[in-house]
Design a protein around this motif. Structure first.
Motif, mmCIF file in Angstrom:
data_model
loop_
_atom_site.group_PDB
_atom_site.id
_atom_site.type_symbol
_atom_site.label_atom_id
_atom_site.label_comp_id
_atom_site.label_asym_id
_atom_site.label_seq_id
_atom_site.Cartn_x
_atom_site.Cartn_y
_atom_site.Cartn_z
ATOM 1 N N GLU A 92 0.766 -1.208 0.169
ATOM 2 C CA GLU A 92 -0.023 -0.041 0.038
ATOM 3 C C GLU A 92 0.811 1.187 0.043
ATOM 4 O O GLU A 92 0.597 2.125 -0.690
ATOM 5 N N HIS A 96 1.374 4.493 -2.809
ATOM 6 C CA HIS A 96 1.191 5.963 -2.836
ATOM 7 C C HIS A 96 2.632 6.643 -2.673
ATOM 8 O O HIS A 96 2.804 7.861 -1.803
ATOM 9 N N ARG A 287 -2.635 3.350 4.993
ATOM 10 C CA ARG A 287 -3.544 4.457 4.752
ATOM 11 C C ARG A 287 -3.744 5.375 6.013
ATOM 12 O O ARG A 287 -3.839 6.431 5.787
ATOM 13 N N LEU A 290 -0.872 7.537 6.437
ATOM 14 C CA LEU A 290 -0.730 8.544 5.511
ATOM 15 C C LEU A 290 -2.002 9.362 5.399
ATOM 16 O O LEU A 290 -2.038 10.477 4.605
ATOM 17 N N GLY A 291 -2.861 9.296 6.345
ATOM 18 C CA GLY A 291 -4.279 10.083 6.333
ATOM 19 C C GLY A 291 -4.793 9.914 5.292
ATOM 20 O O GLY A 291 -5.710 10.974 4.758
ATOM 21 N N LEU A 292 -4.991 8.721 4.559
ATOM 22 C CA LEU A 292 -5.895 8.460 3.443
ATOM 23 C C LEU A 292 -7.375 7.926 3.919
ATOM 24 O O LEU A 292 -7.204 7.096 5.093
ATOM 25 N N ASP A 293 -8.272 7.692 3.159
ATOM 26 C CA ASP A 293 -9.423 7.159 3.312
ATOM 27 C C ASP A 293 -9.171 5.577 3.164
ATOM 28 O O ASP A 293 -8.573 4.779 2.273
ATOM 29 N N THR A 294 -9.820 4.934 4.203
ATOM 30 C CA THR A 294 -9.434 3.461 4.254
ATOM 31 C C THR A 294 -10.785 2.565 3.859
ATOM 32 O O THR A 294 -11.239 1.443 4.008
#
Length: 310
Positions: A92, A96, A287, A290-294
């Protein structure tokens, strides 16, 4: 006021009179390329004079951090789960444009500070941190939903379904970090299943001592008909001890492993175990770091690998 243009490889190539590829080979110190010392010196001097900064470094300076995520794994936490978790985390992060750095060994505020000061990572993840800090029910799987608590309950419920209500929980003598947590979850799971709490059994690594420990447990607790192991490594030692004691598995004593390491399929009898696919757990951690949507990432439920030891 205009902004200055970032110096590129093409600029260094033009200034040093070589191709862009040669500049890349020199600055990356590629050992497969035979480039004269004079050319290497000329390229490096041009890069220095122009103030060339590698793209990754420049991006890190702009963002305030590097594109590195550090994972620390303490001794005793290695296994199939951690390997699967690392694979998912790495996959993952790579998707990114980030790189994973795995550190093995005891973590401390000092060593963590060294890492932060040296590479300024985007994030530092401590493997199994929620369990090591006493917040096990806050794990990505929700503890009893698809976390360590649920996996422990699955192991005991499988034994109970096969008529084994009096059990021992075999723990390695190396005192792994999650031993106490497993005992706690086993006690809670037994209460939910309305069966006696598993008796803790320490398993030495030395073969004769291991057999002696198992023999003593079964002698003092003759009602025990099954042994649930902390992991597959411990379960394999128990199988060997029972063989040395002349006890038949599963007729005399059943054995179930945990966190399928693959070797149990080659024993006689083959080892029944709990398998956990942590790849998605790793992706979720990436995620979150990295502060990303899960959204859309759902870990598969752990399940029993039925073989012949239960």
């Amino acid at each position: 006021m205009g902004t200055s243009r970032r110096v590129t490889l093409n600029d260094v190539a033009a200034a040093s009179g070589v191709s862009r590829a040669t500049v890349s080979f020199v600055l990356n110190d590629d050992p497969r390329q035979t480039i004269s010392a004079a050319t290497r010196d000329r390229v490096r001097q041009a890069a220095h004079d122009l103030g060339y900064v590698p793209h990754g470094v420049a991006r890190a300076l702009r963002e305030g951090t590097s594109r590195v995520v550090v994972l620390t794994i303490e001794p005793g936490l290695e296994g199939h789960y951690s390997r699967s978790y690392i694979d998912g985390l790495d996959t993952e992060l790579a998707a990114h444009a980030h790189v994973l750095l795995v550190r093995h060994g005891h973590d401390s505020p000092h060593t963590t500070r060294q890492v932060l000061d040296t590479i300024t990572p985007r994030a530092v993840i401590r493997f199994a941190e929620t369990y090591l800090t006493g917040h096990g029910l806050d794990d990505l799987g929700g503890g009893w939903h698809d976390g360590l608590a649920a996996h422990t309950a699955l192991q005991l419920s499988h034994l109970a379904e096969h008529g084994h209500t009096h059990t021992a929980l075999a723990l390695p003598d190396t005192s792994p970090p999650l031993a106490t947590t497993r005992l706690t979850y086993a006690t809670q799971a037994a209460h939910t299943l309305n069966i006696p709490t598993p008796h803790p059994l320490t398993i030495p690594q030395e073969r004769t001592a291991c057999a002696q420990a198992v023999a003593a447990c079964l002698t003092h607790h003759p009602h025990i008909t099954a042994i649930a192991a902390f992991n597959d490594d411990t379960a394999l030692r128990v199988l060997t001890a029972l063989h040395d004691l002349g006890r038949h598995v599963p007729d005399d004593t059943a054995v179930i492993g945990f966190d399928d390491n693959g070797y149990g399929a080659y024993t006689t009898p083959a080892l029944t175990t709990v398998t956990i696919d942590a790849h998605t757990h790793g992706r979720l951690s990436a995620r979150l770091a990295l502060g990303l949507d899960t959204t859309g990432l759902h870990p598969p439920v752990a399940h029993i690998v039925p073989r012949q030891s239960v």
